[in-house]
Design a protein around this motif. Structure first.
Motif, PDB file in Angstrom:
ATOM      1  N   ASP A 210       1.205  -1.398  -0.004  1.00  0.00           N
ATOM      2  CA  ASP A 210      -0.065  -0.083   0.457  1.00  0.00           C
ATOM      3  C   ASP A 210       1.168   1.776  -0.001  1.00  0.00           C
ATOM      4  OD1 ASP A 210       0.615   0.010   2.426  1.00  0.00           O
ATOM      5  OD2 ASP A 210      -1.241  -0.011   3.230  1.00  0.00           O
ATOM      6  N   GLY A 211       2.151   1.009   0.112  1.00  0.00           N
ATOM      7  CA  GLY A 211       2.716   2.310  -0.023  1.00  0.00           C
ATOM      8  C   GLY A 211       3.535   2.801   1.515  1.00  0.00           C
ATOM      9  N   ALA A 212       2.874   2.144   2.175  1.00  0.00           N
ATOM     10  CA  ALA A 212       3.579   2.153   3.525  1.00  0.00           C
ATOM     11  C   ALA A 212       5.371   2.199   3.727  1.00  0.00           C
ATOM     12  CB  ALA A 212       2.787   1.708   4.808  1.00  0.00           C
ATOM     13  N   ASP A 213       6.277   2.567   4.025  1.00  0.00           N
ATOM     14  CA  ASP A 213       7.167   1.644   4.830  1.00  0.00           C
ATOM     15  C   ASP A 213       7.263   2.273   6.287  1.00  0.00           C
ATOM     16  OD1 ASP A 213       8.458   1.745   2.399  1.00  0.00           O
ATOM     17  OD2 ASP A 213       8.529   4.509   2.336  1.00  0.00           O
ATOM     18  N   ASP A 235      -5.406   1.111  14.907  1.00  0.00           N
ATOM     19  CA  ASP A 235      -6.006   2.514  15.952  1.00  0.00           C
ATOM     20  C   ASP A 235      -5.454   3.580  15.051  1.00  0.00           C
ATOM     21  OD1 ASP A 235      -6.070   0.517  18.318  1.00  0.00           O
ATOM     22  OD2 ASP A 235      -4.230   1.492  18.919  1.00  0.00           O
ATOM     23  N   ALA A 236      -4.770   3.910  14.228  1.00  0.00           N
ATOM     24  CA  ALA A 236      -4.693   5.466  13.578  1.00  0.00           C
ATOM     25  C   ALA A 236      -5.346   5.200  12.744  1.00  0.00           C
ATOM     26  CB  ALA A 236      -3.286   5.365  13.171  1.00  0.00           C
ATOM     27  N   ARG A 237      -5.875   4.284  12.133  1.00  0.00           N
ATOM     28  CA  ARG A 237      -7.214   4.375  10.929  1.00  0.00           C
ATOM     29  C   ARG A 237      -7.941   4.590  11.227  1.00  0.00           C
ATOM     30  NH1 ARG A 237      -4.546  -0.684   7.029  1.00  0.00           N
ATOM     31  NH2 ARG A 237      -3.615   0.533   6.318  1.00  0.00           N
ATOM     32  N   ALA A 238      -9.023   3.950  12.559  1.00  0.00           N
ATOM     33  CA  ALA A 238      -9.704   4.292  13.537  1.00  0.00           C
ATOM     34  C   ALA A 238      -9.978   5.789  13.586  1.00  0.00           C
ATOM     35  CB  ALA A 238     -10.659   3.150  14.790  1.00  0.00           C
ATOM     36  N   ARG A 239      -9.394   6.290  14.233  1.00  0.00           N
ATOM     37  CA  ARG A 239      -9.643   7.718  14.225  1.00  0.00           C
ATOM     38  C   ARG A 239      -9.054   8.909  12.637  1.00  0.00           C
ATOM     39  NH1 ARG A 239      -5.545   6.339  17.989  1.00  0.00           N
ATOM     40  NH2 ARG A 239      -4.093   7.219  16.672  1.00  0.00           N
ATOM     41  N   GLU A 240      -8.590   8.364  11.450  1.00  0.00           N
ATOM     42  CA  GLU A 240      -7.732   9.236  10.403  1.00  0.00           C
ATOM     43  C   GLU A 240      -7.467   7.917   9.632  1.00  0.00           C
ATOM     44  OE1 GLU A 240      -5.792  12.591   8.469  1.00  0.00           O
ATOM     45  OE2 GLU A 240      -5.194  11.692  10.887  1.00  0.00           O
ATOM     46  N   PRO A 241      -8.993   7.313   8.301  1.00  0.00           N
ATOM     47  CA  PRO A 241      -8.753   6.355   7.460  1.00  0.00           C
ATOM     48  C   PRO A 241      -7.165   7.134   6.278  1.00  0.00           C
ATOM     49  CG  PRO A 241     -10.737   7.215   7.628  1.00  0.00           C
ATOM     50  CD  PRO A 241      -9.970   8.352   7.984  1.00  0.00           C
ATOM     51  N   GLY A 242      -6.167   6.254   6.118  1.00  0.00           N
ATOM     52  CA  GLY A 242      -5.461   6.257   5.227  1.00  0.00           C
ATOM     53  C   GLY A 242      -4.154   5.603   5.155  1.00  0.00           C
ATOM     54  N   THR A 243      -3.287   5.641   4.593  1.00  0.00           N
ATOM     55  CA  THR A 243      -1.899   4.259   4.722  1.00  0.00           C
ATOM     56  C   THR A 243      -0.526   5.623   6.211  1.00  0.00           C
ATOM     57  OG1 THR A 243      -0.379   5.146   3.654  1.00  0.00           O
ATOM     58  CG2 THR A 243      -2.508   3.727   2.929  1.00  0.00           C
ATOM     59  N   PRO A 260       1.251   9.575   8.520  1.00  0.00           N
ATOM     60  CA  PRO A 260       0.445   9.022   6.982  1.00  0.00           C
ATOM     61  C   PRO A 260       1.831   8.969   6.158  1.00  0.00           C
ATOM     62  CG  PRO A 260       0.176  11.153   8.670  1.00  0.00           C
ATOM     63  CD  PRO A 260       1.045  10.443   9.618  1.00  0.00           C
ATOM     64  N   SER A 261       1.474   8.162   5.755  1.00  0.00           N
ATOM     65  CA  SER A 261       2.671   8.109   3.927  1.00  0.00           C
ATOM     66  C   SER A 261       2.175   8.718   3.500  1.00  0.00           C
ATOM     67  CB  SER A 261       2.263   6.479   3.732  1.00  0.00           C
ATOM     68  OG  SER A 261       2.005   4.661   4.839  1.00  0.00           O
ATOM     69  N   GLY A 269      -6.093  22.402  -1.438  1.00  0.00           N
ATOM     70  CA  GLY A 269      -5.214  22.214  -2.394  1.00  0.00           C
ATOM     71  C   GLY A 269      -4.188  22.575  -1.806  1.00  0.00           C
ATOM     72  N   ALA A 270      -3.166  23.656  -0.732  1.00  0.00           N
ATOM     73  CA  ALA A 270      -2.241  22.946   0.459  1.00  0.00           C
ATOM     74  C   ALA A 270      -1.899  22.274   0.679  1.00  0.00           C
ATOM     75  CB  ALA A 270      -2.637  24.746   0.906  1.00  0.00           C
ATOM     76  N   LEU A 271      -0.487  22.243   1.351  1.00  0.00           N
ATOM     77  CA  LEU A 271      -0.607  20.511   1.972  1.00  0.00           C
ATOM     78  C   LEU A 271      -1.336  20.863   3.294  1.00  0.00           C
ATOM     79  CD1 LEU A 271       2.578  19.877   0.954  1.00  0.00           C
ATOM     80  CD2 LEU A 271       0.287  18.706   0.233  1.00  0.00           C
ATOM     81  N   ARG A 272      -2.085  20.002   3.834  1.00  0.00           N
ATOM     82  CA  ARG A 272      -2.161  20.390   5.299  1.00  0.00           C
ATOM     83  C   ARG A 272      -1.104  18.915   6.815  1.00  0.00           C
ATOM     84  NH1 ARG A 272      -8.094  18.428   6.595  1.00  0.00           N
ATOM     85  NH2 ARG A 272      -7.182  16.834   6.459  1.00  0.00           N
TER      86      ARG A 272
END
Length: 272
Positions: A210-213, A235-243, A260-261, A269-272
């Motif tokens: 999935d691209g994670a290291d 646990d992290a995905r339960a709070r915020e989906p992603g890799t 986050p990966s 459009g800005a980076l958060r």
């Protein structure tokens, strides 16, 4: 002198005495027979030692005797051609095959008494993953931790690869030992894509599909790391989906670091 004085008496041995005499005579006969056999054997051995050198040489195995190679294709065909071209007897040909093909772990030599042709049975290494070195194909990682080349088509492996870089033998042996746990279904948050050696301090790094290291560090506490990593990512995905990428180098201190990966892109459009 009267006839009674000239009478002769015949002494008759008792039954037990007769049996003893028979045993004595039989023993003497056996000793004599053994002596004769020993004499004949010694004479025949002496005759063998007096055989001409040419006759003794003809009884020895012929040099460059034909051999038949037994093993998996395509290695078997290549090894047969190499054995036919190699000089010497079966033992020398076996050593030549081991030197020429790193995939061969051992060669067993066998010859039936009724045949002149010897059979060379190939014992091959077992590959667990394709290997690269600095991005270039380097053969395969074996289950004993060795990295070896193999003829094209010898192994048809799918799944994760290994970037061995300058990994020492001990690190490669440790990776081979832990490979079944690392590649088991569901062991990681996403299947393993590549395991690469990053040096003495950082150890190994896992790249997931999935691209994670995951900076793994030393190959210790593998099953414990796998379990704790899965829990932390869930646990992290339960709070915020992603890799999420992870750093396990301080696992022994009770730390599993996640991030986050990929940084998220905000609506404007800005980076958060």
């Amino acid at each position: 002198m009267s006839s009674a004085g000239r009478r002769r008496f015949r002494v008759v041995a008792r039954p037990k005495e007769r049996a003893r005499r028979v045993r004595s005579v039989a023993a003497l006969a056996a000793v004599a027979a053994l002596g004769g056999v020993a004499f004949v054997t010694v004479r025949e051995l002496a005759a063998d030692f007096r055989l001409p050198a040419a006759a003794r040489a003809s009884a020895a195995p012929a040099e460059d005797a034909p051999v038949r190679v037994d093993g998996p294709e395509p290695l078997r065909g290549l090894a047969q051609a190499a054995a036919d071209a190699a000089p010497g007897g079966a033992g020398e040909k076996a050593q030549a095959l081991k030197a020429k093909f790193p995939m061969i772990a051992d060669v067993r030599v066998a010859r039936a008494w009724t045949e002149k042709t010897a059979t060379l049975s190939l014992v091959t290494r077992r590959a667990i993953a394709p290997a690269t070195r600095r991005g270039k194909p380097a053969g395969f990682l074996g289950d004993d931790g060795t990295v070896f080349a193999a003829p094209e088509g010898a192994f048809m492996l799918t799944g994760a690869t290994v970037e061995v870089a300058d990994a020492p033998a001990g690190e490669l042996a440790a990776l081979a030992r832990e490979w079944p746990a690392l590649t088991a279904a569901g062991a990681l948050p996403s299947p393993l894509a590549e395991m690469s050696f990053r040096g003495k301090d950082d150890g190994w790094q896992a790249r997931l599909e999935d691209g994670a290291d995951v900076t793994w560090g030393r190959l210790e506490w593998t099953r414990e790391k796998l379990a704790r990593l899965s829990e932390a990512v869930a646990d992290a995905r339960a709070r915020e989906p992603g890799t999420f990428s992870a750093d396990l180098r301080w696992f022994e201190d009770g730390k599993v670091l996640l991030k986050p990966s990929q940084p998220k892109i905000a609506a404007h459009g800005a980076l958060r």
